[in-house]
Design a protein around this motif. Structure first.
Motif, mmCIF file in Angstrom:
data_model
loop_
_atom_site.group_PDB
_atom_site.id
_atom_site.type_symbol
_atom_site.label_atom_id
_atom_site.label_comp_id
_atom_site.label_asym_id
_atom_site.label_seq_id
_atom_site.Cartn_x
_atom_site.Cartn_y
_atom_site.Cartn_z
ATOM 1 N N PHE A 105 0.815 -1.210 0.000
ATOM 2 C CA PHE A 105 0.000 0.000 0.000
ATOM 3 C C PHE A 105 0.854 1.268 0.000
ATOM 4 N N GLY A 106 2.055 1.153 -0.564
ATOM 5 C CA GLY A 106 2.894 2.328 -0.761
ATOM 6 C C GLY A 106 3.594 2.845 0.473
ATOM 7 N N ARG A 107 3.482 2.153 1.592
ATOM 8 C CA ARG A 107 4.137 2.617 2.814
ATOM 9 C C ARG A 107 5.641 2.417 2.711
ATOM 10 N N THR A 108 6.418 3.434 3.043
ATOM 11 C CA THR A 108 7.872 3.314 3.096
ATOM 12 C C THR A 108 8.276 2.840 4.489
ATOM 13 N N SER A 109 9.581 2.763 4.714
ATOM 14 C CA SER A 109 10.084 2.363 6.032
ATOM 15 C C SER A 109 9.932 3.477 7.058
ATOM 16 N N VAL A 110 9.591 4.690 6.603
ATOM 17 C CA VAL A 110 9.399 5.832 7.504
ATOM 18 C C VAL A 110 7.903 6.023 7.729
ATOM 19 N N GLU A 111 7.461 5.902 8.958
ATOM 20 C CA GLU A 111 6.033 6.004 9.251
ATOM 21 C C GLU A 111 5.490 7.362 8.812
ATOM 22 N N GLY A 112 4.393 7.311 8.076
ATOM 23 C CA GLY A 112 3.765 8.540 7.603
ATOM 24 C C GLY A 112 4.199 8.969 6.221
ATOM 25 N N VAL A 113 5.192 8.283 5.668
ATOM 26 C CA VAL A 113 5.690 8.603 4.330
ATOM 27 C C VAL A 113 5.381 7.441 3.392
ATOM 28 N N TYR A 114 4.827 7.759 2.232
ATOM 29 C CA TYR A 114 4.422 6.778 1.233
ATOM 30 C C TYR A 114 5.084 7.151 -0.099
ATOM 31 N N ALA A 115 5.172 6.205 -0.994
ATOM 32 C CA ALA A 115 5.775 6.486 -2.299
ATOM 33 C C ALA A 115 4.982 5.785 -3.392
ATOM 34 N N ALA A 116 4.970 6.404 -4.570
ATOM 35 C CA ALA A 116 4.198 5.856 -5.684
ATOM 36 C C ALA A 116 4.856 6.210 -7.004
ATOM 37 N N GLY A 117 4.625 5.364 -8.009
ATOM 38 C CA GLY A 117 5.121 5.646 -9.351
ATOM 39 C C GLY A 117 6.596 5.337 -9.512
ATOM 40 N N GLU A 118 7.255 6.073 -10.390
ATOM 41 C CA GLU A 118 8.643 5.791 -10.729
ATOM 42 C C GLU A 118 9.588 5.943 -9.547
ATOM 43 N N ALA A 119 9.235 6.787 -8.590
ATOM 44 C CA ALA A 119 10.100 6.952 -7.416
ATOM 45 C C ALA A 119 10.240 5.655 -6.637
ATOM 46 N N SER A 120 9.211 4.810 -6.672
ATOM 47 C CA SER A 120 9.259 3.564 -5.909
ATOM 48 C C SER A 120 9.827 2.402 -6.703
ATOM 49 N N ASN A 121 9.662 2.398 -8.032
ATOM 50 C CA ASN A 121 10.229 1.268 -8.793
ATOM 51 C C ASN A 121 11.528 1.620 -9.491
ATOM 52 N N ASN A 122 11.929 2.906 -9.430
ATOM 53 C CA ASN A 122 13.196 3.383 -10.005
ATOM 54 C C ASN A 122 13.362 2.958 -11.460
ATOM 55 N N GLY A 123 12.328 3.119 -12.229
ATOM 56 C CA GLY A 123 12.370 2.815 -13.649
ATOM 57 C C GLY A 123 11.206 3.482 -14.345
ATOM 58 N N PRO A 124 11.313 3.647 -15.663
ATOM 59 C CA PRO A 124 10.207 4.269 -16.396
ATOM 60 C C PRO A 124 8.936 3.449 -16.255
ATOM 61 N N SER A 125 7.820 4.131 -16.067
ATOM 62 C CA SER A 125 6.537 3.456 -15.928
ATOM 63 C C SER A 125 5.549 3.988 -16.949
ATOM 64 N N GLN A 126 4.717 3.102 -17.474
ATOM 65 C CA GLN A 126 3.603 3.558 -18.286
ATOM 66 C C GLN A 126 2.632 4.333 -17.403
ATOM 67 N N LEU A 127 1.841 5.192 -18.037
ATOM 68 C CA LEU A 127 0.871 5.990 -17.291
ATOM 69 C C LEU A 127 -0.016 5.123 -16.404
ATOM 70 N N ILE A 128 -0.497 4.029 -16.974
ATOM 71 C CA ILE A 128 -1.476 3.213 -16.256
ATOM 72 C C ILE A 128 -0.862 2.557 -15.021
ATOM 73 N N ILE A 129 0.418 2.205 -15.086
ATOM 74 C CA ILE A 129 1.083 1.593 -13.936
ATOM 75 C C ILE A 129 1.351 2.625 -12.853
ATOM 76 N N ALA A 130 1.843 3.801 -13.252
ATOM 77 C CA ALA A 130 2.103 4.866 -12.284
ATOM 78 C C ALA A 130 0.811 5.300 -11.599
ATOM 79 N N ALA A 131 -0.273 5.420 -12.388
ATOM 80 C CA ALA A 131 -1.563 5.809 -11.814
ATOM 81 C C ALA A 131 -2.047 4.768 -10.805
ATOM 82 N N ALA A 132 -1.853 3.493 -11.127
ATOM 83 C CA ALA A 132 -2.247 2.428 -10.201
ATOM 84 C C ALA A 132 -1.459 2.508 -8.896
ATOM 85 N N HIS A 133 -0.174 2.816 -8.991
ATOM 86 C CA HIS A 133 0.645 2.985 -7.786
ATOM 87 C C HIS A 133 0.102 4.125 -6.928
ATOM 88 N N GLY A 134 -0.337 5.209 -7.598
ATOM 89 C CA GLY A 134 -0.896 6.334 -6.856
ATOM 90 C C GLY A 134 -2.168 5.949 -6.127
#
Length: 300
Positions: A254-283
């Motif tokens: 559910f996008g939770r990082t190791s830091v409580e209260g901080v979440y990540a989504a999209g290319e920042a979390s997979n460190n690679g180019p993402s299609q729109l539909i994949i990045a949107a799903a991460h969001g």
């Protein structure tokens, strides 16, 4: 006090804003207006939006978000994030504005660096691209180049072969392909040229020919470039979020990082180019995580 601050106005951040707005959360989305795909003319692979330009996608998204009064969009760049308490973060924008929030979603995308080839930026986004799934259909059956200075050269050549059998891998002076891999590509009719590229030729961004340092010329009509990618903001490391082996921000389902209260989504979390539909799903996934955690905290 915001329920959640979303940093990044790409598809991941926009979809996170939509889900949280519909959940009646008080949120602010920060967009610095510098997307990684700024050179992209058409985006593909998103059903009902195939071929849409990134700017038009953003326009449609903003129209959707205007329906929800608890969503605010700030055209600003966040330059610093500090934890004020166990449940509060402070965000500093480049324009000097300060905001406080309970949760943060990092949807900041990535910065990319292209191989050093003269005039490559004039072709990137027009006939040279980074993702076969996004642009391979438009390149189908053409004589193509795979331009890669890193370990992804062989993987990209294999992938791109689904769209064209006329492939040449160019490593621009770097030795990044092992002998066994080179023999495998050769077996499938894929040439490898390690010579440094001296010039690209074409008109209006449409590649026609590649010239190498030894004077060799090859006719090519486009291709795929593997870029070097890195996190786009230094505050990501300052927050102390754990990283994956490939440099992305480590998150749970559910996008939770190791830091409580901080979440990540999209290319920042997979460190690679993402299609729109994949990045949107991460969001959407990260937004669900935020809303669920805020709800559970309210019942403590």
């Amino acid at each position: 006090m915001l329920d959640c601050a979303i940093i990044g106005g790409g598809p991941a951040g926009l979809n996170a804003a939509l889900v949280l707005g519909r959940a009646r959360r008080n949120i602010m989305l920060f967009d610095n207006g510098k997307p990684r795909n700024a050179v992209t003319q058409e985006s593909h692979g998103f059903i009902t939006r195939d071929g849409i330009s990134p700017s038009k996608f953003r326009e449609f998204a903003h129209e959707d978000l205007k329906k929800y009064p608890s969503i605010a969009i700030e055209d600003a760049e966040i330059v610093e994030i500090k934890r004020l308490s166990d449940t509060t973060f402070q965000l500093m924008a480049r324009n000097g504005n300060i905001h406080t929030t309970k949760k943060v979603i990092l949807a900041t995308g990535l910065k990319e660096t292209l191989p050093y080839v003269p005039d490559i930026h004039g072709y990137y986004g027009k006939s040279l691209f980074s993702c076969p799934y996004c642009d391979g259909w438009e390149l189908r059956d053409k004589p193509l180049i795979v331009l890669s200075e890193n370990k992804y050269a062989v993987h990209m050549a294999k992938t791109l072969s689904q769209w064209s059998k006329d492939l040449i891998v160019c490593t621009n002076g770097h030795s990044v392909i092992e002998e066994a891999e080179a023999q495998l590509l050769k077996k499938h009719g894929i040439r490898i040229i390690e010579e440094k590229i001296s010039q690209l030729h074409g008109n209006d961004g449409q590649l026609e020919q590649v010239t190498f340092a030894d004077g060799t010329n090859i006719e090519r009509s486009g291709g795929i470039v593997t870029t070097e990618l890195e996190q786009s903001h230094s505050f990501i490391s300052s927050l102390g979020c754990d990283s994956t082996q490939n440099g992305g921000i480590l998150v749970d389902d559910f996008g939770r990082t190791s830091v409580e209260g901080v979440y990540a989504a999209g290319e920042a979390s997979n460190n690679g180019p993402s299609q729109l539909i994949i990045a949107a799903a991460h969001g959407s996934r990260a937004a669900a995580g935020v809303n669920s955690d805020l709800t559970m905290e309210a019942f403590q």
